[in-house]
Write a protein that holds these residues in place. Structure first.
Motif, PDB file in Angstrom:
ATOM      1  N   PHE A  97       0.764  -1.271   0.007  1.00  0.00           N
ATOM      2  CA  PHE A  97      -0.035   0.092   0.029  1.00  0.00           C
ATOM      3  C   PHE A  97       0.769   1.272   0.005  1.00  0.00           C
ATOM      4  O   PHE A  97       2.058   1.255   0.229  1.00  0.00           O
ATOM      5  CB  PHE A  97      -0.941   0.080   1.144  1.00  0.00           C
ATOM      6  CG  PHE A  97      -1.880  -1.093   1.197  1.00  0.00           C
ATOM      7  CD1 PHE A  97      -3.207  -0.899   0.422  1.00  0.00           C
ATOM      8  CD2 PHE A  97      -1.918  -2.270   1.662  1.00  0.00           C
ATOM      9  CE1 PHE A  97      -4.241  -1.756   0.414  1.00  0.00           C
ATOM     10  CE2 PHE A  97      -2.655  -3.563   1.507  1.00  0.00           C
ATOM     11  CZ  PHE A  97      -3.916  -2.974   1.068  1.00  0.00           C
ATOM     12  N   GLN A  98       0.264   2.509  -0.223  1.00  0.00           N
ATOM     13  CA  GLN A  98       0.834   3.531  -0.374  1.00  0.00           C
ATOM     14  C   GLN A  98       1.226   4.014   0.938  1.00  0.00           C
ATOM     15  O   GLN A  98       2.476   4.675   1.049  1.00  0.00           O
ATOM     16  CB  GLN A  98      -0.211   4.646  -1.100  1.00  0.00           C
ATOM     17  CG  GLN A  98       0.484   5.887  -1.154  1.00  0.00           C
ATOM     18  CD  GLN A  98      -0.611   6.770  -1.966  1.00  0.00           C
ATOM     19  OE1 GLN A  98      -1.608   6.461  -2.240  1.00  0.00           O
ATOM     20  NE2 GLN A  98      -0.172   8.156  -2.205  1.00  0.00           N
ATOM     21  N   ASP A  99       0.453   4.176   2.043  1.00  0.00           N
ATOM     22  CA  ASP A  99       0.689   4.844   3.131  1.00  0.00           C
ATOM     23  C   ASP A  99       1.363   4.040   4.236  1.00  0.00           C
ATOM     24  O   ASP A  99       0.684   3.226   4.889  1.00  0.00           O
ATOM     25  CB  ASP A  99      -0.427   5.584   3.476  1.00  0.00           C
ATOM     26  CG  ASP A  99      -0.339   6.361   4.881  1.00  0.00           C
ATOM     27  OD1 ASP A  99       0.702   6.491   5.203  1.00  0.00           O
ATOM     28  OD2 ASP A  99      -1.343   6.900   5.375  1.00  0.00           O
ATOM     29  N   SER A 102      -0.639   4.252   7.658  1.00  0.00           N
ATOM     30  CA  SER A 102      -1.969   3.351   8.054  1.00  0.00           C
ATOM     31  C   SER A 102      -2.006   1.976   7.587  1.00  0.00           C
ATOM     32  O   SER A 102      -3.082   1.176   7.697  1.00  0.00           O
ATOM     33  CB  SER A 102      -3.161   4.386   7.218  1.00  0.00           C
ATOM     34  OG  SER A 102      -3.114   4.062   5.850  1.00  0.00           O
ATOM     35  N   SER A 103      -1.093   1.320   7.054  1.00  0.00           N
ATOM     36  CA  SER A 103      -1.215   0.141   6.351  1.00  0.00           C
ATOM     37  C   SER A 103      -0.705  -1.004   7.317  1.00  0.00           C
ATOM     38  O   SER A 103      -0.718  -2.085   7.189  1.00  0.00           O
ATOM     39  CB  SER A 103      -0.491  -0.244   4.993  1.00  0.00           C
ATOM     40  OG  SER A 103       1.154   0.266   5.140  1.00  0.00           O
TER      41      SER A 103
ATOM     42  N   LYS B 206      -9.037   1.873   6.424  1.00  0.00           N
ATOM     43  CA  LYS B 206      -7.489   2.103   6.445  1.00  0.00           C
ATOM     44  C   LYS B 206      -7.039   0.861   5.750  1.00  0.00           C
ATOM     45  O   LYS B 206      -7.508  -0.091   5.505  1.00  0.00           O
ATOM     46  CB  LYS B 206      -7.284   2.149   7.922  1.00  0.00           C
ATOM     47  CG  LYS B 206      -7.620   3.503   8.293  1.00  0.00           C
ATOM     48  CD  LYS B 206      -6.456   3.815   9.544  1.00  0.00           C
ATOM     49  CE  LYS B 206      -6.607   5.371  10.159  1.00  0.00           C
ATOM     50  NZ  LYS B 206      -6.398   5.529  11.281  1.00  0.00           N
ATOM     51  N   GLU B 207      -5.718   0.987   5.304  1.00  0.00           N
ATOM     52  CA  GLU B 207      -5.214   0.249   4.589  1.00  0.00           C
ATOM     53  C   GLU B 207      -4.732  -1.077   5.263  1.00  0.00           C
ATOM     54  O   GLU B 207      -4.820  -2.117   4.486  1.00  0.00           O
ATOM     55  CB  GLU B 207      -3.863   0.720   3.841  1.00  0.00           C
ATOM     56  CG  GLU B 207      -4.197   1.736   2.768  1.00  0.00           C
ATOM     57  CD  GLU B 207      -3.144   2.580   2.207  1.00  0.00           C
ATOM     58  OE1 GLU B 207      -1.989   2.560   2.715  1.00  0.00           O
ATOM     59  OE2 GLU B 207      -3.219   3.354   1.067  1.00  0.00           O
ATOM     60  N   TYR B 208      -4.618  -0.964   6.568  1.00  0.00           N
ATOM     61  CA  TYR B 208      -4.176  -2.337   7.139  1.00  0.00           C
ATOM     62  C   TYR B 208      -5.656  -3.101   7.202  1.00  0.00           C
ATOM     63  O   TYR B 208      -5.193  -4.607   7.353  1.00  0.00           O
ATOM     64  CB  TYR B 208      -3.630  -2.021   8.527  1.00  0.00           C
ATOM     65  CG  TYR B 208      -4.611  -1.531   9.833  1.00  0.00           C
ATOM     66  CD1 TYR B 208      -5.569  -2.439  10.418  1.00  0.00           C
ATOM     67  CD2 TYR B 208      -4.789  -0.185  10.035  1.00  0.00           C
ATOM     68  CE1 TYR B 208      -6.332  -1.934  11.296  1.00  0.00           C
ATOM     69  CE2 TYR B 208      -5.634   0.288  10.741  1.00  0.00           C
ATOM     70  CZ  TYR B 208      -6.475  -0.673  11.234  1.00  0.00           C
ATOM     71  OH  TYR B 208      -7.222  -0.055  12.487  1.00  0.00           O
ATOM     72  N   VAL B 209      -6.746  -2.566   7.287  1.00  0.00           N
ATOM     73  CA  VAL B 209      -7.968  -3.585   7.123  1.00  0.00           C
ATOM     74  C   VAL B 209      -7.913  -4.217   5.864  1.00  0.00           C
ATOM     75  O   VAL B 209      -8.311  -5.349   5.682  1.00  0.00           O
ATOM     76  CB  VAL B 209      -8.877  -2.767   7.421  1.00  0.00           C
ATOM     77  CG1 VAL B 209     -10.397  -3.407   7.414  1.00  0.00           C
ATOM     78  CG2 VAL B 209      -8.750  -2.055   8.876  1.00  0.00           C
ATOM     79  N   ALA B 211      -5.435  -4.636   3.849  1.00  0.00           N
ATOM     80  CA  ALA B 211      -4.365  -5.881   4.053  1.00  0.00           C
ATOM     81  C   ALA B 211      -4.901  -7.068   4.082  1.00  0.00           C
ATOM     82  O   ALA B 211      -4.729  -8.291   3.823  1.00  0.00           O
ATOM     83  CB  ALA B 211      -3.183  -5.378   4.322  1.00  0.00           C
TER      84      ALA B 211
END
Lengths: 331, 316
Positions: A97-99, A102-103, B206-209, B211
């Protein structure tokens, strides 16, 4: 190129988003439903072991393509076909992911973050094997094995992106979709991450779908590049071909924006306009309001992606052989 | 912290305990005098309530220990006061201090129980609404809006009187505290649900979710393992403030006569009973339980206010 070599092929894929107001507002204000065509009739395929890049301005639909490929979004039309992965199972796709802020889940230890795919997909039998695999992954991406017990906030942006890569590798994927993996990083760190990704590609035989708006990053990584504008691919060409001999007027515009270290004060061509709103795209070729080569026909009829030399171009002027103008106009 | 932190690779992983005492929260607690004061007072009140059987001079529930000639004795420092009854007695010869200690126990129990029940309901509803959105969100949140549009006292009176009518007579006395807890929880879960829903809507994008979705994590685990831990901070603040509120609601209901009965009195019941004798001059019967209720609620609210400020990233 035979079908078996392809790890991914995308066939006339579209994606529409419903951006209508809530039902009650629509009833009261008598407004119709509103759709945005984020991706419109996009086709390409990626051979095994290569790096396919998509470039374009913000809002051109490149991240939507990434999420369509990973399955986070479902398609509104068209077909996405995957090749065969290890031992004949379907290709596994993972995403970077980009960020990096927050990833990674801020409440989880790094070891748990990387182990999550292993646990969810049951790739290892015991807890010990999982821990060994996590440590191995940490070393592969250039971190220390005891970093597994730390929390994400203890790492810098570049290190976090390494953790993100380790997590993506944990599920042993064949295809990695990278959505602007370096755009949130310092330039010096960008190079480290890109070199790590190239190394991993060689060592693990990975295939990349690389999304970026940074042309120099893309040049470093890619075999093939697709240029997107307002949800459509306007040009698709091998990397060096695109950089040395861009065909589509929009590709030329993009390349013209790269600063030149040898001629820092060169006369830049002033391009008027911004990308139009995807809510009401122009008729015909979406680029025609900004295009120096636009003719009457461009505002009426959308061009198709056709071969022009080694490139694929979607432009009436180029297809008619008119675009022999130089890449940069010298005013 | 004056010492230079060791390089990351040389540091040992911290245990949960070390992390707590190293945290901003603990630091801000030590810096805040009102918070420390409130915590000490609250701790004393809770300890006294827990140790009520040991501390109190008399068991106010044991009718055999009540003597009518001890009725309406004033506090010891006044004329006519007698020694074991430090804060005086009520009309049946019950020691006020003992009544307060036992009453605080009941008040705190109902406060904690209703916070836990409403927390569980509210967090689950908020998580579901925020995670799924759409009609699930609409149904749950509009239900909450409807509940909040009815005054809580009316809701609680309705619930308790319906429960009294439904429950078999032998369960009425024993079940009344549970009914009260449910009545308060029915009202206050909405607040947690709103807080959690708002946070869950932010977190789920959010990106962790995303992922985690990619590796096929089912929705239940996405909600509980990923989103829930990241929504809890404001929930803790709401829970602390609601604990004080729950004690007050219970006291109000008991004061109105639909709460705890006089034979298992909470602070609110003591105040109601004492109120009847206020004009006959026995002011101590109503005053001391009121002061105790005040101390308890003010201490809880001060802690809640401190927690809200300490956890608010904008005030750091």
């Amino acid at each position: 190129m035979t079908q078996a070599d392809l790890i991914l092929s995308i066939d006339h894929v579209s994606k529409e988003f419903d951006v209508s107001a809530p039902w009650l507002n629509r009833m009261l204000e008598r407004k119709p439903k509103l759709f945005v065509k984020a991706v419109d009739d996009v086709s390409f395929s990626i051979p095994r072991g290569s790096c396919f890049s998509i470039v374009g301005e913000s809002g051109c639909g490149k991240s939507t393509v990434a999420r369509l490929v990973t399955g986070l979004y479902s398609t509104s039309g068209g077909q996405i076909t995957f090749g065969r992965g290890d031992a004949g199972r379907p290709v596994r796709v993972q995403m970077i992911f980009q960020d990096p802020q927050s990833s990674l889940n801020p409440r989880w230890r790094v070891g748990d973050i990387i182990a999550e795919p292993i646990r969810e997909m049951k790739l290892r039998k015991t807890a010990d094997e999982t821990r060994d695999r996590v440590e191995e992954l940490l070393r592969i991406v250039g971190l220390a094995a005891d970093d597994a017990t730390k929390y994400p906030h203890e790492f810098s942006g570049g290190q976090r992106q390494r953790i993100s890569i380790a997590r993506a590798l944990a599920s042993e994927p064949e295809l990695l979709v990278c959505d602007e993996p370096t755009s949130a990083l310092d330039v010096s760190v960008q190079a480290q991450i890109l070199n790590l990704m190239r190394r991993l590609q060689l060592e693990l035989g990975l295939t990349y779908l690389f999304i970026s708006h940074d042309l120099s990053v893309v040049r470093h990584m890619s075999d093939m590049i697709a240029v997107m504008y307002l949800g459509r691919i306007v040009e698709m060409a091998p990397a060096e071909k695109l950089f040395t001999d861009p065909q589509h007027p929009y590709s030329k515009l993009l390349l013209g924006t790269i600063p030149d270290i040898h001629v820092p004060n060169r006369d830049r061509e002033v391009q008027n306009g911004e990308p139009p709103s995807p809510l009401s795209p122009p008729t015909g070729c979406a680029f025609h309001p900004r295009c120096p080569l636009a003719t009457e026909r461009c505002s009426k009829e959308a061009p198709q992606l056709r071969a022009a030399g080694r490139s694929m171009v979607s432009c009436h002027a180029v297809q008619k052989g008119l675009a022999t103008i130089p890449a940069r106009r010298q005013d | 912290m004056t010492d230079i932190p060791a390089p990351i690779s040389a540091r040992k992983p911290k245990s949960r305990r070390e992390m707590f005492f190293d945290s901003d929260l603990w630091w801000s607690f030590r810096k805040s005098k009102p918070a420390i004061g409130a915590a000490i007072v609250l701790l004393l009140v809770i300890l006294a309530a827990i140790l009520a059987p040991v501390l109190s001079p008399q068991n106010p529930y044991d009718l055999a220990s009540l003597e009518l000639w001890n009725a309406e004795l004033p506090p010891v420092w006044m004329e006519g006061g007698q020694m074991p009854f430090i804060l005086g007695t009520d009309v049946q010869g019950r020691d006020i201090l003992s009544g307060i200690l036992y009453g605080t126990r009941i008040s705190i129990f109902i406060g904690i129980a209703s916070v836990i029940v409403s927390l569980v309901i509210g967090v689950l509803a908020g998580l579901t609404a925020g995670f799924y959105g759409g009609w699930v969100d609409n149904v749950l949140m509009r239900l909450g809006d409807v509940l909040l549009s009815i005054p809580i006292i009316l809701v609680a009176i309705l619930v308790t009187s319906v429960a009294q009518a439904i429950l078999p007579p032998q369960l009425r006395e024993a079940g009344i505290s549970i009914v009260l807890v449910m009545a308060i929880a029915l009202y206050s879960w909405v607040q947690y649900a709103r807080v959690v829903r708002a946070q869950a809507m932010v977190e789920r994008r959010k990106e962790y979710v995303q992922a985690s979705r990619l590796v096929g994590t089912p929705a239940r685990r996405l909600m509980l393992n990923h989103i829930l831990p990241n929504t809890l901070t404001p929930v803790f603040v709401a829970a602390t403030l609601n604990f004080g509120l729950a004690i007050l609601i219970e006291a109000t209901l008991s004061f109105l006569g639909v709460g705890m009965p006089p034979n298992q009195p909470s602070l609110g019941t003591l105040i109601r009973v004492g109120n009847q004798y206020l004009f006959s001059g026995s002011w101590w019967i109503v005053l001391f339980p009121s002061i105790q209720l005040c101390i308890l609620v003010v201490a809880v609210n001060m802690l809640g206010d401190w927690l809200r400020d300490a956890l608010n990233p904008k005030l750091r």
